[in-house]
Design a protein around this motif. Structure first.
Motif, PDB file in Angstrom:
ATOM      1  N   SER A  47     -46.965 -55.328 -21.259  1.00  0.00           N
ATOM      2  CA  SER A  47     -48.201 -55.717 -21.939  1.00  0.00           C
ATOM      3  C   SER A  47     -47.969 -56.943 -22.797  1.00  0.00           C
ATOM      4  O   SER A  47     -46.848 -57.268 -23.161  1.00  0.00           O
ATOM      5  CB  SER A  47     -48.742 -54.572 -22.801  1.00  0.00           C
ATOM      6  N   SER A  48     -49.073 -57.595 -23.122  1.00  0.00           N
ATOM      7  CA  SER A  48     -49.028 -58.738 -24.031  1.00  0.00           C
ATOM      8  C   SER A  48     -49.475 -58.330 -25.430  1.00  0.00           C
ATOM      9  O   SER A  48     -49.648 -59.174 -26.296  1.00  0.00           O
ATOM     10  CB  SER A  48     -49.926 -59.862 -23.500  1.00  0.00           C
ATOM     11  N   LEU A  49     -49.635 -57.043 -25.677  1.00  0.00           N
ATOM     12  CA  LEU A  49     -50.158 -56.542 -26.941  1.00  0.00           C
ATOM     13  C   LEU A  49     -49.290 -56.924 -28.139  1.00  0.00           C
ATOM     14  O   LEU A  49     -49.802 -57.184 -29.220  1.00  0.00           O
ATOM     15  CB  LEU A  49     -50.326 -55.020 -26.883  1.00  0.00           C
ATOM     16  N   ILE A  52     -50.363 -59.818 -30.101  1.00  0.00           N
ATOM     17  CA  ILE A  52     -51.654 -59.741 -30.779  1.00  0.00           C
ATOM     18  C   ILE A  52     -51.566 -58.808 -31.977  1.00  0.00           C
ATOM     19  O   ILE A  52     -51.973 -59.133 -33.073  1.00  0.00           O
ATOM     20  CB  ILE A  52     -52.757 -59.268 -29.802  1.00  0.00           C
ATOM     21  N   ALA A  65     -55.665 -58.442 -24.523  1.00  0.00           N
ATOM     22  CA  ALA A  65     -54.345 -57.923 -24.171  1.00  0.00           C
ATOM     23  C   ALA A  65     -54.370 -57.498 -22.712  1.00  0.00           C
ATOM     24  O   ALA A  65     -55.369 -56.987 -22.221  1.00  0.00           O
ATOM     25  CB  ALA A  65     -53.978 -56.742 -25.054  1.00  0.00           C
ATOM     26  N   SER A  94     -43.677 -58.609 -19.409  1.00  0.00           N
ATOM     27  CA  SER A  94     -44.572 -58.798 -20.556  1.00  0.00           C
ATOM     28  C   SER A  94     -44.645 -60.277 -20.935  1.00  0.00           C
ATOM     29  O   SER A  94     -45.727 -60.801 -21.218  1.00  0.00           O
ATOM     30  CB  SER A  94     -44.112 -57.974 -21.758  1.00  0.00           C
ATOM     31  N   PHE A  98     -48.023 -62.656 -20.837  1.00  0.00           N
ATOM     32  CA  PHE A  98     -48.481 -63.431 -21.987  1.00  0.00           C
ATOM     33  C   PHE A  98     -48.606 -64.905 -21.630  1.00  0.00           C
ATOM     34  O   PHE A  98     -49.599 -65.564 -21.976  1.00  0.00           O
ATOM     35  CB  PHE A  98     -47.548 -63.253 -23.173  1.00  0.00           C
ATOM     36  N   GLN A 101     -51.738 -65.442 -19.643  1.00  0.00           N
ATOM     37  CA  GLN A 101     -52.910 -65.411 -20.519  1.00  0.00           C
ATOM     38  C   GLN A 101     -53.052 -66.722 -21.282  1.00  0.00           C
ATOM     39  O   GLN A 101     -54.137 -67.258 -21.407  1.00  0.00           O
ATOM     40  CB  GLN A 101     -52.773 -64.279 -21.547  1.00  0.00           C
ATOM     41  N   GLY A 107     -55.962 -64.748 -25.192  1.00  0.00           N
ATOM     42  CA  GLY A 107     -55.015 -64.270 -26.207  1.00  0.00           C
ATOM     43  C   GLY A 107     -55.701 -64.103 -27.528  1.00  0.00           C
ATOM     44  O   GLY A 107     -56.801 -63.593 -27.598  1.00  0.00           O
TER      45      GLY A 107
END
Length: 109
Positions: A47-49, A52, A65, A94, A98, A101, A107
């Motif tokens: 994940s790209s969480l 964030i 995300a 991940s 990101f 994104q 993002g």
């Protein structure tokens, strides 16, 4: 563990917490020992969480995300192989999510 006995999912951050992708936190080996002891498949998620929402920040930013679930890792893998696969599937993927994104202008907002 109670989660296994009750057939419940178990969510683990192998870094020990939600981390920013640029942080060089290594995956903790405890995740392997749970995998070995429980003898159940592990489903990884990239994940790209972490870019964030930071675990240590009280204020959370809004943004997009991305989450990506992978094929289950079946029980029985050796520690080195398991940890290398986790690194590829979680940390490397991940970062790729990101970057994708970011290239699309998504993002943080």
């Amino acid at each position: 563990l109670e989660a296994k006995a009750e057939n419940m999912p178990l969510l683990i951050y192998p870094e020990g917490r939600l981390v920013r992708l640029s942080e060089d936190d290594k995956l903790k080996s405890g995740v392997f020992y749970l995998y070995e002891e429980l003898g159940i498949p592990v489903v990884t998620m990239a994940s790209s969480l972490g870019n964030i929402w930071q675990a240590r920040d009280l204020k959370k930013a809004s943004g997009t995300a991305t989450f990506e679930f992978h094929e289950a890792i079946q029980p029985g893998m050796a520690k080195e192989e398991f940890m290398a696969l986790l690194t590829t599937r979680i940390k490397d993927r991940s970062s790729e999510l990101f970057e994708k994104q970011r290239s699309l202008g998504q993002g943080l907002s």
